[in-house]
Scaffold this motif. Sequence first.
Motif, PDB file in Angstrom:
ATOM      1  N   THR A   2       0.844  -1.189   0.000  1.00 59.35           N
ATOM      2  CA  THR A   2       0.000   0.000   0.000  1.00 59.35           C
ATOM      3  C   THR A   2       0.880   1.241   0.000  1.00 59.35           C
ATOM      4  O   THR A   2       1.838   1.326   0.777  1.00 59.35           O
ATOM      5  CB  THR A   2      -0.914   0.034   1.240  1.00 59.35           C
ATOM      6  OG1 THR A   2      -1.605  -1.217   1.351  1.00 59.35           O
ATOM      7  CG2 THR A   2      -1.926   1.164   1.132  1.00 59.35           C
ATOM      8  N   ALA A   3       0.568   2.188  -0.851  1.00 63.95           N
ATOM      9  CA  ALA A   3       1.335   3.424  -0.921  1.00 63.95           C
ATOM     10  C   ALA A   3       1.187   4.211   0.376  1.00 63.95           C
ATOM     11  O   ALA A   3       0.123   4.197   1.015  1.00 63.95           O
ATOM     12  CB  ALA A   3       0.882   4.258  -2.105  1.00 63.95           C
ATOM     13  N   VAL A   4       2.253   4.911   0.753  1.00 65.20           N
ATOM     14  CA  VAL A   4       2.243   5.704   1.977  1.00 65.20           C
ATOM     15  C   VAL A   4       1.117   6.720   1.953  1.00 65.20           C
ATOM     16  O   VAL A   4       0.411   6.907   2.952  1.00 65.20           O
ATOM     17  CB  VAL A   4       3.614   6.395   2.173  1.00 65.20           C
ATOM     18  CG1 VAL A   4       3.531   7.478   3.253  1.00 65.20           C
ATOM     19  CG2 VAL A   4       4.676   5.375   2.543  1.00 65.20           C
ATOM     20  N   ARG A   5       0.930   7.383   0.833  1.00 67.09           N
ATOM     21  CA  ARG A   5      -0.110   8.411   0.772  1.00 67.09           C
ATOM     22  C   ARG A   5      -1.496   7.826   1.000  1.00 67.09           C
ATOM     23  O   ARG A   5      -2.370   8.478   1.593  1.00 67.09           O
ATOM     24  CB  ARG A   5      -0.042   9.151  -0.565  1.00 67.09           C
ATOM     25  CG  ARG A   5      -0.377   8.335  -1.790  1.00 67.09           C
ATOM     26  CD  ARG A   5      -0.342   9.195  -3.049  1.00 67.09           C
ATOM     27  NE  ARG A   5      -0.663   8.424  -4.247  1.00 67.09           N
ATOM     28  CZ  ARG A   5       0.188   7.676  -4.913  1.00 67.09           C
ATOM     29  NH1 ARG A   5       1.456   7.595  -4.499  1.00 67.09           N
ATOM     30  NH2 ARG A   5      -0.192   7.012  -5.997  1.00 67.09           N
ATOM     31  N   GLU A   6      -1.716   6.589   0.549  1.00 62.67           N
ATOM     32  CA  GLU A   6      -3.014   5.951   0.758  1.00 62.67           C
ATOM     33  C   GLU A   6      -3.214   5.585   2.223  1.00 62.67           C
ATOM     34  O   GLU A   6      -4.318   5.754   2.774  1.00 62.67           O
ATOM     35  CB  GLU A   6      -3.125   4.709  -0.128  1.00 62.67           C
ATOM     36  CG  GLU A   6      -3.144   5.017  -1.621  1.00 62.67           C
ATOM     37  CD  GLU A   6      -3.155   3.753  -2.463  1.00 62.67           C
ATOM     38  OE1 GLU A   6      -3.245   2.651  -1.885  1.00 62.67           O
ATOM     39  OE2 GLU A   6      -3.052   3.868  -3.695  1.00 62.67           O
ATOM     40  N   LEU A   8      -1.837   7.085   4.777  1.00 62.24           N
ATOM     41  CA  LEU A   8      -2.018   8.316   5.535  1.00 62.24           C
ATOM     42  C   LEU A   8      -3.397   8.916   5.310  1.00 62.24           C
ATOM     43  O   LEU A   8      -4.020   9.433   6.246  1.00 62.24           O
ATOM     44  CB  LEU A   8      -0.932   9.328   5.156  1.00 62.24           C
ATOM     45  CG  LEU A   8       0.478   9.005   5.647  1.00 62.24           C
ATOM     46  CD1 LEU A   8       1.483  10.009   5.088  1.00 62.24           C
ATOM     47  CD2 LEU A   8       0.536   8.992   7.169  1.00 62.24           C
ATOM     48  N   ALA A   9      -3.897   8.836   4.086  1.00 62.04           N
ATOM     49  CA  ALA A   9      -5.231   9.384   3.805  1.00 62.04           C
ATOM     50  C   ALA A   9      -6.298   8.636   4.583  1.00 62.04           C
ATOM     51  O   ALA A   9      -7.200   9.246   5.186  1.00 62.04           O
ATOM     52  CB  ALA A   9      -5.501   9.319   2.304  1.00 62.04           C
ATOM     53  N   THR A  12      -5.851   9.374   8.393  1.00 58.68           N
ATOM     54  CA  THR A  12      -6.272  10.735   8.716  1.00 58.68           C
ATOM     55  C   THR A  12      -7.790  10.825   8.788  1.00 58.68           C
ATOM     56  O   THR A  12      -8.347  11.451   9.704  1.00 58.68           O
ATOM     57  CB  THR A  12      -5.728  11.724   7.672  1.00 58.68           C
ATOM     58  OG1 THR A  12      -4.300  11.677   7.666  1.00 58.68           O
ATOM     59  CG2 THR A  12      -6.190  13.144   7.965  1.00 58.68           C
ATOM     60  N   ARG A  24      -3.939  14.511  10.745  1.00 52.88           N
ATOM     61  CA  ARG A  24      -2.870  14.251   9.776  1.00 52.88           C
ATOM     62  C   ARG A  24      -1.521  14.121  10.457  1.00 52.88           C
ATOM     63  O   ARG A  24      -0.742  13.204  10.150  1.00 52.88           O
ATOM     64  CB  ARG A  24      -2.825  15.386   8.741  1.00 52.88           C
ATOM     65  CG  ARG A  24      -1.705  15.244   7.703  1.00 52.88           C
ATOM     66  CD  ARG A  24      -1.951  14.092   6.753  1.00 52.88           C
ATOM     67  NE  ARG A  24      -0.848  13.920   5.807  1.00 52.88           N
ATOM     68  CZ  ARG A  24      -0.932  13.227   4.685  1.00 52.88           C
ATOM     69  NH1 ARG A  24      -2.081  12.635   4.362  1.00 52.88           N
ATOM     70  NH2 ARG A  24       0.103  13.110   3.875  1.00 52.88           N
ATOM     71  N   GLU A  28       0.814  10.715  10.565  1.00 51.59           N
ATOM     72  CA  GLU A  28       2.197  10.666  10.104  1.00 51.59           C
ATOM     73  C   GLU A  28       3.146  10.195  11.207  1.00 51.59           C
ATOM     74  O   GLU A  28       4.036   9.367  10.965  1.00 51.59           O
ATOM     75  CB  GLU A  28       2.623  12.045   9.600  1.00 51.59           C
ATOM     76  CG  GLU A  28       1.916  12.478   8.323  1.00 51.59           C
ATOM     77  CD  GLU A  28       2.311  13.866   7.877  1.00 51.59           C
ATOM     78  OE1 GLU A  28       3.125  14.510   8.583  1.00 51.59           O
ATOM     79  OE2 GLU A  28       1.814  14.317   6.825  1.00 51.59           O
ATOM     80  N   LEU A  43       8.704  10.656   3.381  1.00 53.72           N
ATOM     81  CA  LEU A  43       8.653  11.225   2.034  1.00 53.72           C
ATOM     82  C   LEU A  43       9.359  10.350   1.007  1.00 53.72           C
ATOM     83  O   LEU A  43       9.036  10.395  -0.185  1.00 53.72           O
ATOM     84  CB  LEU A  43       9.282  12.622   2.031  1.00 53.72           C
ATOM     85  CG  LEU A  43       8.570  13.681   2.890  1.00 53.72           C
ATOM     86  CD1 LEU A  43       9.399  14.948   2.953  1.00 53.72           C
ATOM     87  CD2 LEU A  43       7.174  13.957   2.358  1.00 53.72           C
TER      88      LEU A  43
END
Length: 281
Positions: A2-6, A8-9, A12, A24, A28, A43
């Motif tokens: 799973t992508a980090v941005r997914e 975190l979304a 959050t 958020r 993180e 990042l």
Amino acid sequence: MTAVRELLAAATATLAEAGVGSPRVDAELLLAHSLGVSRSGLLTLGPVADSAAYEATIARRAAREPLQHIVGSAPFRHLELAVGPGVFIPRPETELLIDAVLPQLLDSYVVVDLCSGSGALALSVLDEAPGRRVVAVERDDDALAWLRRNAAGSTLEVVPGDVADPNLLFELYGEVDVVLSNPPYVPETVTVDPEVRADPHAAVFAGADGLAVIPAVVARAAELLHLDGMLAMEHDDTQGESVPALLAADGRWRDIAVHADLTGRPRFTTARRCEPVEQTR
């Protein structure tokens, strides 16, 4: 994967729905903790193979368990302090007490931290004004365990004791340069966030008006400090008049001043020890 941005979304959104104030940021910090990297290191991370541990921490945080309990530490000025159930979690506003006394510490040697808890104030003095003799006083056994853990390897003197004890640190009476204190001061009737409820009740609340402990702090400070010694004590934002009035009525203080926190609310009071003022009838 799973992508980090997914991750975190989703986290959050979960934390926001649970009423967490900084969803958020907490998402993180918890992901960084789960993966063993810095927050900035997120990042450069690729997809996460196993997110089970992270999702478990998000569930705990969504249940309003304090972030600091989950990660096991709390930042305070330049320090990272071990914290957990049984000890009050230091807050950013308390850092202002160190700023207030730093000029005094240039010419000071003996410092006492009353109601020390995790040792945040005492250890910050040692960190930012090394070479001083610093004594941290705490009465609660659970908090003492955390205090000793944080003090390990330092010169901090940890003293089990109750600020209400008139014989506390009797050998230092009249010898102390600075007394710091973040005592319990929240009125019992005040509604607080669930995270605050995770702190020890006796470390937060202090009677109907929040002033049950502060008179004892004032009394011990007056006995410990030499003339012109400085007291810096945190209090509730509703006590910006009552605490200075209490100090004035005591008759052993001058230069009583209330200081605001970053939101402009009265947050702590400083005063200097003086000769007792004769009470007139």
